[in-house]
Every structure is written in structure tokens, then in C-alpha cells.
Design a protein around this motif. Structure first.
Motif, PDB file in Angstrom:
ATOM      1  N   HIS A 157       0.854  -1.188   0.000  1.00  0.00           N
ATOM      2  CA  HIS A 157       0.000   0.000   0.000  1.00  0.00           C
ATOM      3  C   HIS A 157       0.886   1.232   0.000  1.00  0.00           C
ATOM      4  CE1 HIS A 157      -3.646  -2.295   0.669  1.00  0.00           C
ATOM      5  NE2 HIS A 157      -2.952  -3.027   1.499  1.00  0.00           N
ATOM      6  N   GLN A 158       0.408   2.252  -0.656  1.00  0.00           N
ATOM      7  CA  GLN A 158       1.212   3.461  -0.789  1.00  0.00           C
ATOM      8  C   GLN A 158       1.163   4.350   0.443  1.00  0.00           C
ATOM      9  OE1 GLN A 158       1.177   5.353  -4.475  1.00  0.00           O
ATOM     10  NE2 GLN A 158       1.279   3.419  -5.554  1.00  0.00           N
ATOM     11  N   ASN A 159       0.133   4.219   1.257  1.00  0.00           N
ATOM     12  CA  ASN A 159      -0.069   5.152   2.366  1.00  0.00           C
ATOM     13  C   ASN A 159       0.144   4.532   3.740  1.00  0.00           C
ATOM     14  OD1 ASN A 159      -0.842   7.467   0.772  1.00  0.00           O
ATOM     15  ND2 ASN A 159      -2.676   6.315   0.261  1.00  0.00           N
ATOM     16  N   THR A 160       0.844   3.425   3.823  1.00  0.00           N
ATOM     17  CA  THR A 160       1.010   2.744   5.109  1.00  0.00           C
ATOM     18  C   THR A 160       1.648   3.651   6.151  1.00  0.00           C
ATOM     19  OG1 THR A 160       1.151   0.593   4.037  1.00  0.00           O
ATOM     20  CG2 THR A 160       2.065   0.761   6.266  1.00  0.00           C
ATOM     21  N   LYS A 161       2.698   4.344   5.784  1.00  0.00           N
ATOM     22  CA  LYS A 161       3.374   5.214   6.753  1.00  0.00           C
ATOM     23  C   LYS A 161       2.454   6.351   7.204  1.00  0.00           C
ATOM     24  CE  LYS A 161       7.590   7.670   7.688  1.00  0.00           C
ATOM     25  NZ  LYS A 161       8.952   7.991   7.277  1.00  0.00           N
ATOM     26  N   ALA A 162       1.727   6.935   6.279  1.00  0.00           N
ATOM     27  CA  ALA A 162       0.798   8.020   6.630  1.00  0.00           C
ATOM     28  C   ALA A 162      -0.306   7.505   7.547  1.00  0.00           C
ATOM     29  CB  ALA A 162       0.198   8.625   5.361  1.00  0.00           C
ATOM     30  N   VAL A 163      -0.807   6.307   7.279  1.00  0.00           N
ATOM     31  CA  VAL A 163      -1.862   5.725   8.123  1.00  0.00           C
ATOM     32  C   VAL A 163      -1.327   5.481   9.523  1.00  0.00           C
ATOM     33  CG1 VAL A 163      -3.241   3.633   8.485  1.00  0.00           C
ATOM     34  CG2 VAL A 163      -3.245   4.754   6.255  1.00  0.00           C
ATOM     35  N   LEU A 164      -0.136   4.915   9.621  1.00  0.00           N
ATOM     36  CA  LEU A 164       0.451   4.656  10.941  1.00  0.00           C
ATOM     37  C   LEU A 164       0.679   5.951  11.709  1.00  0.00           C
ATOM     38  CD1 LEU A 164       2.947   1.806  10.024  1.00  0.00           C
ATOM     39  CD2 LEU A 164       0.811   1.607  11.321  1.00  0.00           C
ATOM     40  N   LEU A 170      -2.718   7.150  12.946  1.00  0.00           N
ATOM     41  CA  LEU A 170      -3.181   6.339  14.071  1.00  0.00           C
ATOM     42  C   LEU A 170      -2.419   6.674  15.349  1.00  0.00           C
ATOM     43  CD1 LEU A 170      -3.687   2.906  12.297  1.00  0.00           C
ATOM     44  CD2 LEU A 170      -5.473   4.437  13.185  1.00  0.00           C
ATOM     45  N   SER A 171      -1.134   6.929  15.237  1.00  0.00           N
ATOM     46  CA  SER A 171      -0.346   7.312  16.416  1.00  0.00           C
ATOM     47  C   SER A 171      -0.835   8.632  16.993  1.00  0.00           C
ATOM     48  CB  SER A 171       1.138   7.422  16.050  1.00  0.00           C
ATOM     49  OG  SER A 171       1.660   6.156  15.771  1.00  0.00           O
ATOM     50  N   ARG A 172      -1.104   9.597  16.116  1.00  0.00           N
ATOM     51  CA  ARG A 172      -1.618  10.895  16.582  1.00  0.00           C
ATOM     52  C   ARG A 172      -2.985  10.737  17.235  1.00  0.00           C
ATOM     53  NH1 ARG A 172       0.617  12.785  11.782  1.00  0.00           N
ATOM     54  NH2 ARG A 172      -1.414  12.832  10.758  1.00  0.00           N
ATOM     55  N   ALA A 173      -3.866   9.943  16.611  1.00  0.00           N
ATOM     56  CA  ALA A 173      -5.203   9.739  17.172  1.00  0.00           C
ATOM     57  C   ALA A 173      -5.116   9.031  18.520  1.00  0.00           C
ATOM     58  CB  ALA A 173      -6.075   8.936  16.205  1.00  0.00           C
ATOM     59  N   SER A 174      -4.203   8.086  18.634  1.00  0.00           N
ATOM     60  CA  SER A 174      -4.013   7.371  19.897  1.00  0.00           C
ATOM     61  C   SER A 174      -3.533   8.321  20.986  1.00  0.00           C
ATOM     62  CB  SER A 174      -3.011   6.233  19.689  1.00  0.00           C
ATOM     63  OG  SER A 174      -2.769   5.561  20.883  1.00  0.00           O
ATOM     64  N   GLY A 175      -2.582   9.176  20.647  1.00  0.00           N
ATOM     65  CA  GLY A 175      -2.094  10.171  21.606  1.00  0.00           C
ATOM     66  C   GLY A 175      -3.189  11.139  22.014  1.00  0.00           C
ATOM     67  N   HIS A 176      -3.996  11.547  21.049  1.00  0.00           N
ATOM     68  CA  HIS A 176      -5.107  12.466  21.327  1.00  0.00           C
ATOM     69  C   HIS A 176      -6.130  11.784  22.232  1.00  0.00           C
ATOM     70  CE1 HIS A 176      -7.569  15.955  19.429  1.00  0.00           C
ATOM     71  NE2 HIS A 176      -7.827  15.828  20.699  1.00  0.00           N
ATOM     72  N   LEU A 177      -6.402  10.495  21.986  1.00  0.00           N
ATOM     73  CA  LEU A 177      -7.350   9.764  22.818  1.00  0.00           C
ATOM     74  C   LEU A 177      -6.821   9.632  24.253  1.00  0.00           C
ATOM     75  CD1 LEU A 177     -10.025   8.285  23.016  1.00  0.00           C
ATOM     76  CD2 LEU A 177      -8.859   6.211  22.240  1.00  0.00           C
ATOM     77  N   LEU A 214     -13.163  14.552  22.030  1.00  0.00           N
ATOM     78  CA  LEU A 214     -13.519  13.205  21.600  1.00  0.00           C
ATOM     79  C   LEU A 214     -14.008  13.214  20.147  1.00  0.00           C
ATOM     80  CD1 LEU A 214     -13.599  10.291  22.547  1.00  0.00           C
ATOM     81  CD2 LEU A 214     -15.905  10.702  23.407  1.00  0.00           C
ATOM     82  N   SER A 215     -14.758  14.237  19.782  1.00  0.00           N
ATOM     83  CA  SER A 215     -15.218  14.333  18.392  1.00  0.00           C
ATOM     84  C   SER A 215     -14.040  14.520  17.440  1.00  0.00           C
ATOM     85  CB  SER A 215     -16.240  15.457  18.220  1.00  0.00           C
ATOM     86  OG  SER A 215     -15.630  16.713  18.321  1.00  0.00           O
ATOM     87  N   ALA A 216     -12.993  15.191  17.894  1.00  0.00           N
ATOM     88  CA  ALA A 216     -11.788  15.352  17.075  1.00  0.00           C
ATOM     89  C   ALA A 216     -11.097  14.006  16.855  1.00  0.00           C
ATOM     90  CB  ALA A 216     -10.827  16.345  17.722  1.00  0.00           C
ATOM     91  N   VAL A 217     -11.078  13.165  17.883  1.00  0.00           N
ATOM     92  CA  VAL A 217     -10.488  11.820  17.758  1.00  0.00           C
ATOM     93  C   VAL A 217     -11.302  10.986  16.768  1.00  0.00           C
ATOM     94  CG1 VAL A 217      -9.957   9.662  18.966  1.00  0.00           C
ATOM     95  CG2 VAL A 217      -9.478  11.859  20.076  1.00  0.00           C
ATOM     96  N   ILE A 218     -12.622  11.049  16.900  1.00  0.00           N
ATOM     97  CA  ILE A 218     -13.500  10.290  16.004  1.00  0.00           C
ATOM     98  C   ILE A 218     -13.291  10.736  14.558  1.00  0.00           C
ATOM     99  CG2 ILE A 218     -15.925   9.877  15.373  1.00  0.00           C
ATOM    100  CD1 ILE A 218     -16.503  10.068  18.464  1.00  0.00           C
ATOM    101  N   ALA A 219     -13.208  12.046  14.331  1.00  0.00           N
ATOM    102  CA  ALA A 219     -12.986  12.572  12.980  1.00  0.00           C
ATOM    103  C   ALA A 219     -11.634  12.102  12.433  1.00  0.00           C
ATOM    104  CB  ALA A 219     -13.059  14.094  12.987  1.00  0.00           C
ATOM    105  N   ALA A 220     -10.617  12.109  13.287  1.00  0.00           N
ATOM    106  CA  ALA A 220      -9.290  11.653  12.850  1.00  0.00           C
ATOM    107  C   ALA A 220      -9.321  10.184  12.448  1.00  0.00           C
ATOM    108  CB  ALA A 220      -8.265  11.886  13.966  1.00  0.00           C
ATOM    109  N   LEU A 221     -10.025   9.352  13.216  1.00  0.00           N
ATOM    110  CA  LEU A 221     -10.131   7.930  12.880  1.00  0.00           C
ATOM    111  C   LEU A 221     -10.935   7.722  11.602  1.00  0.00           C
ATOM    112  CD1 LEU A 221     -10.644   6.363  16.414  1.00  0.00           C
ATOM    113  CD2 LEU A 221      -8.591   6.273  14.978  1.00  0.00           C
TER     114      LEU A 221
END
Length: 118
Positions: free
Chosen positions: A34-41, A44-51, A71-78
Motif C-alpha cells: 500500500h502506498q499510504n502505510t506510513k501516513a496511516v500509521l 493512528l499514532s496521533r489519534a491514539s495520543g489524542h485519545l 472526543l469528536s476530534a479523535v473520532i474525525a481523525a479515525l
């Protein structure tokens, strides 16, 4: 009597931009690049930190309105991360599935979309 194993042929674009075909057993699940694996990871790291920050807000007794906003910002990020994954999956895996007649991959995508959109 030995049964003949069904195979599927997939064509991928290699690192030089050239098509490359290979086959594998039909029931074999293999990993597509996949071309976006690093961007996805990273997302996800940012969303995890935000959560985790939202969790600390709850532990610290912060205002419920502020918690809900964060919390809505985390949901939007996911959800946005899911869109990137979906786009990548269609571009890489589903194109291969259509070319090889892999109806199961398309059925699996439809099931995943149904669950993602709920």
C-alpha cells in the motif's frame, strides 16, 4: 486421488513502475503493498495520543463539553484515517481483485464498508 489446487493470478506494479504477474493458491491471503502505510500509521499514532489526552481530561474531571469536543476530534481523525485506508485498498487490492475475478474480495470490501459507515 490428488485434487488440483485452484490458483489466482494477480498483477502488481513493481517498484520500477512495470506490471508484474504472479499466481498463488486461491485460498491464500497475501499482503498487498500500500502506498499510504506510513501516513496511516502516523495518523493512528496521533489519534491514539489524542485519545490518551482525552482520557486524562476525564480523569482530571475536565468540563464535559470540552471532553466531548476533543472526543469528536479523535473520532474525525479515525474516520479520515479509514478513508485513506479505503482509498488505498480500492487502488491496490480491489483493482487486482477485479482483474483476477476475485469476487470474495469485493464482497469483503462491501461488508467492511457497511461496518465502517455505521
Amino acid at each position: 486421488m490428488k485434487e488440483k489446487m485452484k490458483t489466482q493470478i494477480h498483477t502488481h506494479i513493481n517498484s520500477e513502475g512495470k506490471p508484474e504477474a504472479h499466481s498463488h493458491p486461491e485460498e491464500c491471503q497475501h499482503k498487498h503493498s500500500h502506498q499510504n502505510t506510513k501516513a496511516v500509521l502516523n495518523r493512528l499514532s496521533r489519534a491514539s495520543g489524542h485519545l490518551e489526552a482525552v482520557k486524562r481530561m476525564v480523569e482530571d474531571g475536565k468540563d464535559c463539553s470540552e471532553v466531548l469536543i476533543q472526543l469528536s476530534a479523535v473520532i474525525a481523525a479515525l474516520n479520515n484515517t479509514g478513508k485513506v485506508i479505503l482509498s488505498d485498498h480500492i487502488t491496490n487490492c480491489i483493482v487486482d481483485a477485479v482483474e483476477s475475478g476475485d469476487k470474495a474480495a469485493i464482497d469483503n470490501l462491501n461488508k467492511a464498508i457497511d461496518r465502517f459507515i455505521k
